[in-house]
Scaffold this motif. Structure first.
Motif, short mmCIF file in Angstrom:
data_model
loop_
_atom_site.label_atom_id
_atom_site.label_comp_id
_atom_site.label_asym_id
_atom_site.label_seq_id
_atom_site.Cartn_x
_atom_site.Cartn_y
_atom_site.Cartn_z
N GLY A 44 -4.46 27.91 -73.04
CA GLY A 44 -5.18 27.50 -74.24
C GLY A 44 -4.61 26.29 -74.95
O GLY A 44 -5.20 25.81 -75.92
N TYR A 45 -3.46 25.77 -74.47
CA TYR A 45 -2.80 24.64 -75.12
C TYR A 45 -2.89 23.38 -74.26
O TYR A 45 -3.06 23.45 -73.04
CB TYR A 45 -1.33 24.95 -75.39
N LEU A 46 -2.74 22.23 -74.91
CA LEU A 46 -2.68 20.94 -74.24
C LEU A 46 -1.39 20.23 -74.62
O LEU A 46 -0.81 20.50 -75.67
CB LEU A 46 -3.87 20.06 -74.64
N ILE A 47 -0.95 19.33 -73.76
CA ILE A 47 0.16 18.42 -74.06
C ILE A 47 -0.42 17.01 -74.17
O ILE A 47 -1.11 16.56 -73.26
CB ILE A 47 1.22 18.45 -72.95
N ALA A 48 -0.13 16.33 -75.26
CA ALA A 48 -0.60 14.95 -75.42
C ALA A 48 0.60 14.03 -75.64
O ALA A 48 1.43 14.28 -76.52
CB ALA A 48 -1.55 14.83 -76.61
N SER A 49 0.68 12.98 -74.85
CA SER A 49 1.75 12.01 -75.06
C SER A 49 1.48 11.26 -76.36
O SER A 49 0.34 11.15 -76.82
CB SER A 49 1.84 11.04 -73.90
N ALA A 50 2.54 10.72 -76.94
CA ALA A 50 2.40 9.96 -78.18
C ALA A 50 1.50 8.74 -77.98
O ALA A 50 0.68 8.40 -78.83
CB ALA A 50 3.76 9.53 -78.70
N GLY A 51 1.64 8.09 -76.82
CA GLY A 51 0.80 6.93 -76.55
C GLY A 51 -0.66 7.28 -76.44
O GLY A 51 -1.53 6.54 -76.90
N TRP A 52 -0.95 8.42 -75.81
CA TRP A 52 -2.35 8.86 -75.70
C TRP A 52 -2.94 9.11 -77.09
O TRP A 52 -4.07 8.69 -77.37
CB TRP A 52 -2.43 10.14 -74.86
N PHE A 53 -2.19 9.76 -77.96
CA PHE A 53 -2.72 10.05 -79.30
C PHE A 53 -2.92 8.77 -80.10
O PHE A 53 -3.88 8.65 -80.86
CB PHE A 53 -1.81 11.02 -80.05
N HIS A 54 -2.04 7.80 -79.94
CA HIS A 54 -2.23 6.53 -80.66
C HIS A 54 -3.48 5.81 -80.19
O HIS A 54 -4.15 5.14 -80.98
CB HIS A 54 -1.01 5.63 -80.47
N ARG A 114 -13.65 12.10 -97.61
CA ARG A 114 -12.80 10.95 -97.96
C ARG A 114 -11.82 10.74 -96.82
O ARG A 114 -11.13 11.67 -96.40
CB ARG A 114 -12.04 11.18 -99.27
N LEU A 115 -11.76 9.53 -96.30
CA LEU A 115 -10.91 9.20 -95.16
C LEU A 115 -10.04 8.00 -95.52
O LEU A 115 -10.56 6.91 -95.78
CB LEU A 115 -11.77 8.87 -93.94
N LEU A 116 -8.73 8.20 -95.57
CA LEU A 116 -7.81 7.10 -95.87
C LEU A 116 -7.34 6.48 -94.56
O LEU A 116 -6.73 7.16 -93.72
CB LEU A 116 -6.62 7.61 -96.69
N ASN A 117 -7.61 5.20 -94.38
CA ASN A 117 -7.29 4.49 -93.14
C ASN A 117 -5.89 3.88 -93.23
O ASN A 117 -5.62 3.05 -94.11
CB ASN A 117 -8.33 3.41 -92.88
N VAL A 118 -5.00 4.30 -92.34
CA VAL A 118 -3.61 3.85 -92.36
C VAL A 118 -3.13 3.60 -90.92
O VAL A 118 -3.81 3.95 -89.96
CB VAL A 118 -2.70 4.90 -93.03
N ALA A 119 -1.95 3.04 -90.81
CA ALA A 119 -1.36 2.79 -89.48
C ALA A 119 -1.06 4.11 -88.78
O ALA A 119 -0.80 5.14 -89.43
CB ALA A 119 -0.08 1.97 -89.64
N PRO A 120 -1.08 4.13 -87.45
CA PRO A 120 -0.87 5.39 -86.72
C PRO A 120 0.48 6.03 -86.99
O PRO A 120 0.61 7.26 -86.95
CB PRO A 120 -1.02 4.98 -85.25
N GLU A 121 1.49 5.22 -87.30
CA GLU A 121 2.81 5.79 -87.57
C GLU A 121 2.82 6.66 -88.82
O GLU A 121 3.62 7.59 -88.94
CB GLU A 121 3.84 4.66 -87.72
N VAL A 122 1.91 6.37 -89.76
CA VAL A 122 1.81 7.20 -90.97
C VAL A 122 1.31 8.59 -90.61
O VAL A 122 1.80 9.61 -91.12
CB VAL A 122 0.89 6.53 -92.00
N LEU A 123 0.33 8.64 -89.70
CA LEU A 123 -0.16 9.93 -89.22
C LEU A 123 0.97 10.70 -88.53
O LEU A 123 1.15 11.90 -88.76
CB LEU A 123 -1.31 9.73 -88.24
#
Length: 487
Positions: free
Chosen positions: A433-443, A325-334
């Motif tokens: 073993g870790y990554l850094i992701a900018s907020a824009g990249w994740f959106h 089950r996948l609920l589709n919402v705006a990225p800000e909700v995530l």
């Protein structure tokens, strides 16, 4: 037929290309170092720092899925183990992914053959049958796959069923399983065409699973039915005291001294619990509820409206298990759900299209996922820009890899600036073993988080609980971006 390329045009292009100094510099750089190395912008990359105002206080040792597509399983288990680490008061713990892989493959084989029986009247080259045959035994999966396995088969520590050559590098095992299941699918379809009734087809399928089990046991070893748990635990361990003993002699008996005398005097404690079943281990030592999570995705587009719950047909791996089950919402909700979880000290399973703008093989800053750290537009003098909706529609992006959020740096307004991501490719990859992701990249390239119900806002939780799931085929435009995680 469309218009063909004129060789004279190609010759003129070659002449024009050579006259550009920028073209010559870019060509020399790329042919010598490859695309990503030449396109990296170190001035931008060095602005990203591995510091976070919100961070899970205790993270375990980095895991390594090796050459297998089990990222979804590693991500789920890396979230679940956090509860075990807290319960046992230990700094690290790891569940057996080989144990999970064994039953995942067994369940996928059963689901594949059940779908072959269900589609026996469709042509062999129908899209449904082709999808079942092509995707049935892949390593890829989703969060509910892992939750169903935990509920049905439990968990075991890694030392109870260690990795094998086939779990570390699954392609050879997968090839034989696919061959076996393709043979079995042909037998079942022929039997159905010859008039064999459905009950007999299911009986044949059950016999076929005997061979699947044999192949898995040879490749991965037999999954333990019982095992002994023996592990060093901390002073705040919540297990039964009757199962915990101190190692003699204690530091206090030896008159331990030093700057940190209190710490030096703490005895070593060992938890021993013998003859556990995997389900008993999960019930007693993994205070984690697989049914307490909400699966949020952000897939914009006219055919993918927000506020809808989707279910991918022909995809669930465990028959009669909890469906996807996948609920589709705006990225800000995530964003806000993940931030709330991290503020509570609980890691978050997430998914993204990890290879987008990922300088994985460069020497410096190979851990930065950002929109400004790799300048492809400047390198090629081409505008590669696409918004997320267009990329989903045109199959340019999908959720290819699952990892775990372990921290976040916030802007002054409370929105995310950068995420700390625990990967499952070993300590040598990324930054330890870790990554850094900018907020824009994740959106742009992210799009899924799985969080506990308590961290989801009331409006979103109401949609999750009350909206019926809409069936969508895995190849439809509606399902674009929901690819199985398998990197």
């Amino acid at each position: 037929m469309g218009k063909a390329i004129d060789p004279d045009w190609a010759a003129q292009e070659a002449s024009d290309f050579a006259q550009s100094r920028a073209n010559r510099i870019a060509r020399n750089a790329v042919t010598a170092t490859n695309v990503m190395q030449a396109a990296r912008d170190t001035s931008a990359m060095r602005t990203y720092h591995d510091t976070y105002g919100i961070s899970v206080p205790k993270t375990a040792e980095i895991t390594n899925q090796r050459q297998s597509g089990r990222c979804w399983m590693f991500s789920a288990m890396n979230v679940a183990r956090h509860a075990t680490m807290k319960y046992l008061d230990v700094d690290t713990f790891e569940f057996s992914q080989a144990y999970g892989m064994f039953y995942d493959k067994l369940e996928k084989a059963n689901a594949m053959l059940e779908r072959i029986i269900a589609t026996r009247d469709l042509p062999f080259d129908s899209r449904e049958v082709c999808y079942i045959l092509d995707d049935g035994m892949s390593d890829g999966g989703y969060w509910p796959f892992a939750m169903n396995l935990i509920k049905k088969y439990g968990l075991v520590p890694k030392d109870a069923m260690p990795e094998t050559a086939c779990s570390k590098s699954s392609s050879e095992m997968d090839a034989q399983l696919e061959r076996l299941l393709h043979r079995d699918a042909g037998i079942l379809r022929k039997a159905a065409a010859d008039g064999v009734d459905e009950d007999l087809l299911h009986a044949q399928k059950d016999e076929m699973l005997d061979e699947v089990y044999r192949v898995l046991a040879i490749c991965l070893g037999e999954p333990p039915q019982h095992f002994d748990l023996e592990v060093k635990v901390g002073p705040a361990c919540q297990a039964e005291e009757s199962k915990i003993s101190e190692v003699a002699p204690t530091p206090k008996d030896l008159g331990a001294k030093g700057e940190d005398e209190d710490k030096a005097a703490k005895p070593v404690r060992i938890l021993r619990d013998f003859g556990l079943t995997p389900l008993e281990f999960a019930a007693h030592y993994v205070p984690f509820d697989p049914d307490d999570y909400v699966n949020l995705v952000s897939m914009p587009g006219d055919t993918r409206p927000y506020g809808h719950v989707y279910h991918l047909t022909l995809t669930d791996s465990v028959i009669d298990g909890t469906p996807i089950r996948l609920l589709n919402v705006a990225p800000e909700v995530l964003d806000q759900a993940a931030i709330a979880s991290l503020k509570a000290g609980i890691p978050v399973s997430m998914s993204c299209d990890v290879m987008q703008n990922f300088p994985r093989h460069i020497e410096d800053f190979k851990y930065v996922l950002s929109l400004d750290g790799v300048d492809m537009d400047g390198l090629f003098d081409v505008d590669f820009d696409m918004d997320r909706t267009s990329m989903l529609d045109m199959r340019e992006t999908s959720l290819t890899h699952a990892m775990t959020f372990q921290g976040v740096e916030l802007n002054e307004d409370g929105t995310p600036k950068a995420w700390r991501i625990e990967n499952s490719w070993g300590k040598e990859q990324g930054k330890d073993g870790y990554l850094i992701a900018s907020a824009g990249w994740f959106h742009l390239y992210g799009g899924e988080v799985i969080v506990k119900r308590e961290f989801v806002d009331d409006e979103t939780l109401k949609m999750w609980d009350e909206l019926p799931a809409e069936d969508v085929t895995p190849w439809s435009g509606l399902a674009a971006g929901f690819a199985k995680k398998r990197l």
